[in-house]
Design a protein around this motif. Structure first.
Motif, PDB file in Angstrom:
ATOM      1  N   SER A  52     -21.207  -1.763   6.558  1.00  0.00           N
ATOM      2  CA  SER A  52     -20.474  -0.508   6.347  1.00  0.00           C
ATOM      3  C   SER A  52     -19.484  -0.284   7.481  1.00  0.00           C
ATOM      4  N   ARG A  53     -19.885  -0.640   8.691  1.00  0.00           N
ATOM      5  CA  ARG A  53     -18.996  -0.484   9.844  1.00  0.00           C
ATOM      6  C   ARG A  53     -17.753  -1.356   9.693  1.00  0.00           C
ATOM      7  N   MET A  54     -17.941  -2.564   9.178  1.00  0.00           N
ATOM      8  CA  MET A  54     -16.799  -3.451   8.976  1.00  0.00           C
ATOM      9  C   MET A  54     -15.830  -2.857   7.958  1.00  0.00           C
ATOM     10  N   THR A  55     -16.371  -2.299   6.887  1.00  0.00           N
ATOM     11  CA  THR A  55     -15.526  -1.660   5.882  1.00  0.00           C
ATOM     12  C   THR A  55     -14.759  -0.496   6.482  1.00  0.00           C
ATOM     13  N   ARG A  56     -15.455   0.317   7.271  1.00  0.00           N
ATOM     14  CA  ARG A  56     -14.797   1.453   7.921  1.00  0.00           C
ATOM     15  C   ARG A  56     -13.683   1.000   8.866  1.00  0.00           C
ATOM     16  N   ASP A  57     -13.988   0.000   9.682  1.00  0.00           N
ATOM     17  CA  ASP A  57     -13.000  -0.467  10.664  1.00  0.00           C
ATOM     18  C   ASP A  57     -11.769  -1.066   9.988  1.00  0.00           C
ATOM     19  N   ARG A  58     -12.003  -1.826   8.924  1.00  0.00           N
ATOM     20  CA  ARG A  58     -10.866  -2.428   8.204  1.00  0.00           C
ATOM     21  C   ARG A  58     -10.022  -1.366   7.524  1.00  0.00           C
ATOM     22  N   SER A  59     -10.686  -0.382   6.940  1.00  0.00           N
ATOM     23  CA  SER A  59      -9.953   0.709   6.294  1.00  0.00           C
ATOM     24  C   SER A  59      -9.112   1.466   7.307  1.00  0.00           C
ATOM     25  N   THR A  60      -9.675   1.677   8.483  1.00  0.00           N
ATOM     26  CA  THR A  60      -8.971   2.386   9.542  1.00  0.00           C
ATOM     27  C   THR A  60      -7.736   1.632   9.997  1.00  0.00           C
ATOM     28  N   VAL A  61      -7.842   0.322  10.076  1.00  0.00           N
ATOM     29  CA  VAL A  61      -6.700  -0.513  10.467  1.00  0.00           C
ATOM     30  C   VAL A  61      -5.548  -0.320   9.487  1.00  0.00           C
ATOM     31  N   LEU A  62      -5.851  -0.281   8.207  1.00  0.00           N
ATOM     32  CA  LEU A  62      -4.807  -0.147   7.189  1.00  0.00           C
ATOM     33  C   LEU A  62      -4.211   1.262   7.163  1.00  0.00           C
ATOM     34  N   LEU A  63      -4.986   2.235   7.599  1.00  0.00           N
ATOM     35  CA  LEU A  63      -4.498   3.616   7.622  1.00  0.00           C
ATOM     36  C   LEU A  63      -3.696   3.935   8.874  1.00  0.00           C
TER      37      LEU A  63
ATOM     38  N   ILE B 235       0.831  -1.204   0.000  1.00  0.00           N
ATOM     39  CA  ILE B 235       0.000   0.000   0.000  1.00  0.00           C
ATOM     40  C   ILE B 235       0.865   1.254   0.000  1.00  0.00           C
ATOM     41  N   SER B 236       1.871   1.278   0.878  1.00  0.00           N
ATOM     42  CA  SER B 236       2.726   2.468   0.992  1.00  0.00           C
ATOM     43  C   SER B 236       3.634   2.653  -0.220  1.00  0.00           C
ATOM     44  N   ALA B 237       3.910   1.565  -0.950  1.00  0.00           N
ATOM     45  CA  ALA B 237       4.756   1.662  -2.144  1.00  0.00           C
ATOM     46  C   ALA B 237       4.056   2.444  -3.255  1.00  0.00           C
ATOM     47  N   SER B 238       2.719   2.457  -3.223  1.00  0.00           N
ATOM     48  CA  SER B 238       1.929   3.204  -4.216  1.00  0.00           C
ATOM     49  C   SER B 238       0.906   4.056  -3.467  1.00  0.00           C
ATOM     50  N   PRO B 239       1.367   5.120  -2.813  1.00  0.00           N
ATOM     51  CA  PRO B 239       0.443   5.945  -2.014  1.00  0.00           C
ATOM     52  C   PRO B 239      -0.718   6.510  -2.829  1.00  0.00           C
ATOM     53  N   GLU B 240      -0.468   6.758  -4.105  1.00  0.00           N
ATOM     54  CA  GLU B 240      -1.548   7.136  -5.016  1.00  0.00           C
ATOM     55  C   GLU B 240      -1.752   5.949  -5.952  1.00  0.00           C
ATOM     56  N   PRO B 241      -2.855   5.242  -5.867  1.00  0.00           N
ATOM     57  CA  PRO B 241      -4.144   5.670  -5.331  1.00  0.00           C
ATOM     58  C   PRO B 241      -4.509   5.123  -3.937  1.00  0.00           C
ATOM     59  N   ASN B 242      -3.664   4.325  -3.321  1.00  0.00           N
ATOM     60  CA  ASN B 242      -4.087   3.568  -2.141  1.00  0.00           C
ATOM     61  C   ASN B 242      -4.491   4.412  -0.937  1.00  0.00           C
ATOM     62  N   ILE B 243      -3.680   5.385  -0.559  1.00  0.00           N
ATOM     63  CA  ILE B 243      -4.020   6.192   0.598  1.00  0.00           C
ATOM     64  C   ILE B 243      -5.305   6.979   0.347  1.00  0.00           C
ATOM     65  N   ARG B 244      -5.422   7.492  -0.883  1.00  0.00           N
ATOM     66  CA  ARG B 244      -6.636   8.230  -1.251  1.00  0.00           C
ATOM     67  C   ARG B 244      -7.870   7.342  -1.126  1.00  0.00           C
ATOM     68  N   LEU B 245      -7.787   6.123  -1.666  1.00  0.00           N
ATOM     69  CA  LEU B 245      -8.924   5.220  -1.612  1.00  0.00           C
ATOM     70  C   LEU B 245      -9.244   4.818  -0.176  1.00  0.00           C
ATOM     71  N   MET B 246      -8.233   4.572   0.638  1.00  0.00           N
ATOM     72  CA  MET B 246      -8.463   4.212   2.028  1.00  0.00           C
ATOM     73  C   MET B 246      -9.158   5.335   2.786  1.00  0.00           C
ATOM     74  N   THR B 247      -8.699   6.542   2.567  1.00  0.00           N
ATOM     75  CA  THR B 247      -9.306   7.691   3.235  1.00  0.00           C
ATOM     76  C   THR B 247     -10.765   7.843   2.833  1.00  0.00           C
ATOM     77  N   MET B 248     -11.031   7.694   1.534  1.00  0.00           N
ATOM     78  CA  MET B 248     -12.391   7.819   1.050  1.00  0.00           C
ATOM     79  C   MET B 248     -13.263   6.663   1.529  1.00  0.00           C
ATOM     80  N   ASN B 249     -12.689   5.477   1.685  1.00  0.00           N
ATOM     81  CA  ASN B 249     -13.448   4.346   2.214  1.00  0.00           C
ATOM     82  C   ASN B 249     -13.924   4.629   3.630  1.00  0.00           C
ATOM     83  N   VAL B 250     -13.061   5.229   4.432  1.00  0.00           N
ATOM     84  CA  VAL B 250     -13.444   5.573   5.800  1.00  0.00           C
ATOM     85  C   VAL B 250     -14.588   6.589   5.783  1.00  0.00           C
ATOM     86  N   ALA B 251     -14.463   7.618   4.962  1.00  0.00           N
ATOM     87  CA  ALA B 251     -15.485   8.662   4.903  1.00  0.00           C
ATOM     88  C   ALA B 251     -16.823   8.118   4.426  1.00  0.00           C
ATOM     89  N   MET B 252     -16.814   7.380   3.323  1.00  0.00           N
ATOM     90  CA  MET B 252     -18.063   6.882   2.764  1.00  0.00           C
ATOM     91  C   MET B 252     -18.721   5.831   3.648  1.00  0.00           C
TER      92      MET B 252
END
Length: 225
Positions: free
Chosen positions: A213-224, A176-193
């Motif tokens: 939706s909560r599971m998606t948010r929690d998993r996204s948060t873990v990766l961020l 994920i960190s090797a390609s911050p674009e688009p990964n960090i952007r997508l993770m951030t948006m996953n948390v928001a949505m």
């Protein structure tokens, strides 16, 4: 005074979903998010499952449309994401790094499913992800289509719970960190949505969709984190 306090608490509770939706909508005005929180729901009979999926799809599409001001392009994207499993079955899994980088959204879901199973098994056994699988993963998430397909699968399938147990596999975080674009952007948006849709589903009396939706948010948060 006590009555005024109760009225204020009630008004604030009613505003919370709206505030979250407005914030997520503002973020989504520039970026299309990719997740399908209802993707893992199952019913005992095929006809009931089909009806439930159609109903869930329509509900999610309405929420997405309200979040993004009725933009038809995003609504189409939401429909594609909602049918992640169906579309993924029509794709083909890459077998080389070059093929992984060239994967379409649908193809990425197929490869993502396979890589997710490998990663989950490795995490459950307390072992690192095999090197060949790591290479394919890094190639897959280096593109927007590949990352979208990967996260649609990884964040919404209950079978991948082991992936999100601490400590998170270093190869996943490195990819994920090797390609911050688009990964960090997508993770951030996953948390928001996912936060916004969780609140919207609760407001509309859909606890199952809210939990997904909560599971998606929690998993996204873990990766961020």
């Amino acid at each position: 005074m006590e009555e005024r306090s109760r009225m204020w608490s009630g008004a604030r509770a009613r505003r919370s979903p709206l505030v979250a939706i407005v914030l997520a909508g503002a973020c989504l005005s520039h970026v299309l998010i990719c997740f399908a929180p209802w993707n893992h729901l199952r019913r005992p009979r095929a006809d009931l499952a089909l009806g439930a999926r159609s109903s869930d799809l329509e509900e999610e599409a309405k929420i997405r449309q309200s979040l993004e001001g009725g933009k038809s392009a995003s609504l189409r994207h939401g429909a594609v994401a909602a049918g992640a499993t169906k579309h993924g079955e029509q794709g083909a899994a890459a077998t080389t790094e070059d093929e992984a980088k060239a994967s379409s959204f649908e193809d990425a879901q197929v490869l993502g499913k396979k890589l997710g199973m490998v990663l989950a098994a490795s995490c459950a056994a307390g072992e690192p992800m095999p090197e060949e699988a790591v290479k394919l993963l890094r190639a897959l998430v280096s593109t927007t289509a590949g990352a979208r397909g990967w996260f649609v699968t990884l964040l919404t399938d209950p079978a991948f719970d082991a992936v999100f147990q601490s400590p998170v596999d270093e190869s996943l975080l490195d990819a994920i960190s090797a390609s911050p674009e688009p990964n960090i952007r997508l993770m951030t948006m996953n948390v928001a949505m996912s936060t916004a849709t969780e609140l919207a589903h609760l407001e509309r009396g859909n606890p199952d969709l809210a939990a997904a939706s909560r599971m998606t948010r929690d998993r996204s948060t873990v990766l961020l984190a």
